[in-house]
Enzyme design. Sequence first.
Site, PDB file in Angstrom:
ATOM      1  N   GLU A  73       0.856  -1.193   0.000  1.00 42.33           N
ATOM      2  CA  GLU A  73       0.000   0.000   0.000  1.00 42.33           C
ATOM      3  C   GLU A  73       0.884   1.233   0.000  1.00 42.33           C
ATOM      4  O   GLU A  73       1.716   1.403   0.903  1.00 42.33           O
ATOM      5  CB  GLU A  73      -0.900   0.023   1.238  1.00 42.33           C
ATOM      6  CG  GLU A  73      -1.786   1.260   1.242  1.00 42.33           C
ATOM      7  CD  GLU A  73      -2.644   1.421   2.496  1.00 42.33           C
ATOM      8  OE1 GLU A  73      -2.428   0.697   3.486  1.00 42.33           O
ATOM      9  OE2 GLU A  73      -3.537   2.301   2.463  1.00 42.33           O
ATOM     10  N   CYS A  77       3.324   9.884  -1.533  1.00 46.94           N
ATOM     11  CA  CYS A  77       4.183  10.002  -2.709  1.00 46.94           C
ATOM     12  C   CYS A  77       4.307  11.479  -3.027  1.00 46.94           C
ATOM     13  O   CYS A  77       3.277  12.151  -3.190  1.00 46.94           O
ATOM     14  CB  CYS A  77       3.509   9.237  -3.860  1.00 46.94           C
ATOM     15  SG  CYS A  77       4.178   9.576  -5.495  1.00 46.94           S
ATOM     16  N   VAL A  85       7.580  17.540 -12.172  1.00 47.13           N
ATOM     17  CA  VAL A  85       7.421  17.469 -13.631  1.00 47.13           C
ATOM     18  C   VAL A  85       8.773  17.478 -14.375  1.00 47.13           C
ATOM     19  O   VAL A  85       8.913  18.052 -15.442  1.00 47.13           O
ATOM     20  CB  VAL A  85       6.451  18.563 -14.179  1.00 47.13           C
ATOM     21  CG1 VAL A  85       5.790  18.068 -15.468  1.00 47.13           C
ATOM     22  CG2 VAL A  85       5.368  18.904 -13.192  1.00 47.13           C
ATOM     23  N   LYS A  86       9.780  16.862 -13.747  1.00 43.91           N
ATOM     24  CA  LYS A  86      11.086  16.704 -14.400  1.00 43.91           C
ATOM     25  C   LYS A  86      11.416  15.230 -14.579  1.00 43.91           C
ATOM     26  O   LYS A  86      12.555  14.883 -14.880  1.00 43.91           O
ATOM     27  CB  LYS A  86      12.195  17.347 -13.550  1.00 43.91           C
ATOM     28  CG  LYS A  86      12.089  18.869 -13.434  1.00 43.91           C
ATOM     29  CD  LYS A  86      13.254  19.392 -12.602  1.00 43.91           C
ATOM     30  CE  LYS A  86      13.193  20.904 -12.462  1.00 43.91           C
ATOM     31  NZ  LYS A  86      14.272  21.392 -11.558  1.00 43.91           N
ATOM     32  N   GLY A  89       9.347  11.706 -10.454  1.00 46.91           N
ATOM     33  CA  GLY A  89       8.225  10.898  -9.960  1.00 46.91           C
ATOM     34  C   GLY A  89       8.128   9.567 -10.684  1.00 46.91           C
ATOM     35  O   GLY A  89       7.853   8.527 -10.077  1.00 46.91           O
ATOM     36  N   ASN A 116      -6.078  15.088  -7.714  1.00 48.21           N
ATOM     37  CA  ASN A 116      -5.176  15.779  -8.633  1.00 48.21           C
ATOM     38  C   ASN A 116      -3.955  14.938  -9.010  1.00 48.21           C
ATOM     39  O   ASN A 116      -3.187  15.345  -9.872  1.00 48.21           O
ATOM     40  CB  ASN A 116      -4.744  17.133  -8.047  1.00 48.21           C
ATOM     41  CG  ASN A 116      -3.945  16.961  -6.773  1.00 48.21           C
ATOM     42  OD1 ASN A 116      -4.001  15.919  -6.130  1.00 48.21           O
ATOM     43  ND2 ASN A 116      -3.177  17.971  -6.416  1.00 48.21           N
TER      44      ASN A 116
HETATM   45  N1  ACO Z   1      -1.667  15.190 -12.777  1.00 50.19           N
HETATM   46  C1  ACO Z   1      -1.539  14.714 -14.030  1.00 50.19           C
HETATM   47  N2  ACO Z   1      -0.377  14.367 -14.574  1.00 50.19           N
HETATM   48  C2  ACO Z   1       0.723  14.556 -13.827  1.00 50.19           C
HETATM   49  C3  ACO Z   1       0.683  15.065 -12.520  1.00 50.19           C
HETATM   50  C4  ACO Z   1      -0.582  15.384 -12.003  1.00 50.19           C
HETATM   51  N3  ACO Z   1      -0.721  15.871 -10.756  1.00 50.19           N
HETATM   52  N4  ACO Z   1       1.930  15.125 -12.038  1.00 50.19           N
HETATM   53  C5  ACO Z   1       2.723  14.679 -13.019  1.00 50.19           C
HETATM   54  N5  ACO Z   1       1.989  14.330 -14.078  1.00 50.19           N
HETATM   55  C6  ACO Z   1       2.449  13.776 -15.335  1.00 50.19           C
HETATM   56  C7  ACO Z   1       3.574  14.527 -15.963  1.00 50.19           C
HETATM   57  O1  ACO Z   1       3.097  15.548 -16.809  1.00 50.19           O
HETATM   58  C8  ACO Z   1       4.294  13.442 -16.719  1.00 50.19           C
HETATM   59  O2  ACO Z   1       3.647  13.179 -17.936  1.00 50.19           O
HETATM   60  P1  ACO Z   1       4.492  12.862 -19.282  1.00 50.19           P
HETATM   61  O3  ACO Z   1       5.234  11.595 -18.954  1.00 50.19           O
HETATM   62  O4  ACO Z   1       3.446  12.696 -20.308  1.00 50.19           O
HETATM   63  O5  ACO Z   1       5.381  14.029 -19.471  1.00 50.19           O
HETATM   64  C9  ACO Z   1       4.102  12.212 -15.828  1.00 50.19           C
HETATM   65  O6  ACO Z   1       2.944  12.475 -15.047  1.00 50.19           O
HETATM   66  C10 ACO Z   1       5.248  11.962 -14.913  1.00 50.19           C
HETATM   67  O7  ACO Z   1       5.758  13.176 -14.456  1.00 50.19           O
HETATM   68  P2  ACO Z   1       6.999  13.265 -13.482  1.00 50.19           P
HETATM   69  O8  ACO Z   1       7.817  14.459 -13.840  1.00 50.19           O
HETATM   70  O9  ACO Z   1       7.692  11.957 -13.413  1.00 50.19           O
HETATM   71  O10 ACO Z   1       6.214  13.528 -12.107  1.00 50.19           O
HETATM   72  P3  ACO Z   1       6.735  14.357 -10.838  1.00 50.19           P
HETATM   73  O11 ACO Z   1       8.180  14.198 -10.656  1.00 50.19           O
HETATM   74  O12 ACO Z   1       6.191  15.729 -10.864  1.00 50.19           O
HETATM   75  O13 ACO Z   1       5.986  13.547  -9.667  1.00 50.19           O
HETATM   76  C11 ACO Z   1       4.023  13.807  -8.272  1.00 50.19           C
HETATM   77  C12 ACO Z   1       4.572  13.437  -9.666  1.00 50.19           C
HETATM   78  C13 ACO Z   1       4.619  12.859  -7.238  1.00 50.19           C
HETATM   79  C14 ACO Z   1       2.507  13.636  -8.305  1.00 50.19           C
HETATM   80  C15 ACO Z   1       4.453  15.258  -7.947  1.00 50.19           C
HETATM   81  O14 ACO Z   1       3.987  16.119  -8.944  1.00 50.19           O
HETATM   82  C16 ACO Z   1       3.989  15.758  -6.591  1.00 50.19           C
HETATM   83  O15 ACO Z   1       4.690  15.634  -5.595  1.00 50.19           O
HETATM   84  N6  ACO Z   1       2.775  16.364  -6.531  1.00 50.19           N
HETATM   85  C17 ACO Z   1       2.234  16.924  -5.293  1.00 50.19           C
HETATM   86  C18 ACO Z   1       1.924  15.858  -4.266  1.00 50.19           C
HETATM   87  C19 ACO Z   1       0.943  14.814  -4.751  1.00 50.19           C
HETATM   88  O16 ACO Z   1      -0.086  15.101  -5.342  1.00 50.19           O
HETATM   89  N7  ACO Z   1       1.277  13.528  -4.460  1.00 50.19           N
HETATM   90  C20 ACO Z   1       0.428  12.374  -4.729  1.00 50.19           C
HETATM   91  C21 ACO Z   1      -0.683  12.333  -3.735  1.00 50.19           C
HETATM   92  S1  ACO Z   1      -1.507  10.783  -3.645  1.00 50.19           S
HETATM   93  C22 ACO Z   1      -0.552   9.831  -2.587  1.00 50.19           C
HETATM   94  O17 ACO Z   1       0.391  10.301  -2.013  1.00 50.19           O
HETATM   95  C23 ACO Z   1      -0.968   8.429  -2.359  1.00 50.19           C
END
Ligand code: ACO
EC number: 2.3.1.48
Length: 162
Positions: A73, A77, A85-86, A89, A116
Site C-alpha cells: 500500500e 508520494c 514534472v522533471k 516521480g 489531482n
Molecule cells: N496530474 C496529471 N499528470 C501529472 C501530474 C498530475 N498531478 N503530475 C505529473 N503528471 C504527469 C507529468 O506531466 C508526466 O507526464 P508525461 O510523462 O506525459 O510528461 C508524468 O505524469 C510523470 O511526471 P513526473 O515528472 O515523473 O512527475 P513528478 O516528478 O512531478 O511527480 C508527483 C509526480 C509525485 C505527483 C508530484 O507532482 C507531486 O509531488 N505532486 C504533489 C503531491 C501529490 O499530489 N502527491 C500524490 C498524492 S496521492 C498519494 O500520495 C498516495
Amino acid sequence: LKFLCLSNDGIDEHMIWLIGLKNIFARQLPNMPKEYIVRLVMDRSHKSVMVIRRNQVVGGITYRPYVSQKFGEIAFCAITADEQVKGYGTRLMNHLKQYARDIDGLTHFLTYADNNAVGYFIKQGFTKEIYLDKDRWQGYIKDYDGGILMECKIDPKLPYTD
Ligand code: ACO
C-alpha cells in the site's frame, strides 16, 4: 543522483533523510495531518524509496509491504515543489516497483490517490479498476474518504531500472 529504499533502522544518515522526506510530504500533502505522516514514515513496518541528489532528499514514496498478501500500500508520494514534472516521480515509481518485486516479492500496489494525482498514477500504470482479489487486501488497508482507490500490477519480469 541515487535511489534508496530504507526504513527507520536507527542509522543517523537514514533518519536525516526520513525527516527530510517527511517534511516534503507535509508540504506537498497539506490535507494529511502532520502527526499521521510522521507516524507512518517512522513506522518500522513502512519503507520509503527516495531520490537523493547532492545529499538532499528530492522526493520519495512511503509504502507498507504486506508480504503474506503480496501487495503493497502506497501511503505517501511526493516530489519537492521546484523539482516536479522533471521525471523524478516516474523514476521513483520504477525503482519502487523493482524493489517491491525483487526484495519484498510483491505483485501489486494499491493506493488511495488524491484527485489531482490520478493522472500521474495512470501514467505509472495504475487503474481505477481493482482486479486484485478482495480476499487479498480487504481488512489490510483502511478505507479513506479523501481519495480514489487505484491498483497497479507489477510486471514479473520487466527491468524497471537500469
Ligand atoms: N496530474 C496529471 N499528470 C501529472 C501530474 C498530475 N498531478 N503530475 C505529473 N503528471 C504527469 C507529468 O506531466 C508526466 O507526464 P508525461 O510523462 O506525459 O510528461 C508524468 O505524469 C510523470 O511526471 P513526473 O515528472 O515523473 O512527475 P513528478 O516528478 O512531478 O511527480 C508527483 C509526480 C509525485 C505527483 C508530484 O507532482 C507531486 O509531488 N505532486 C504533489 C503531491 C501529490 O499530489 N502527491 C500524490 C498524492 S496521492 C498519494 O500520495 C498516495
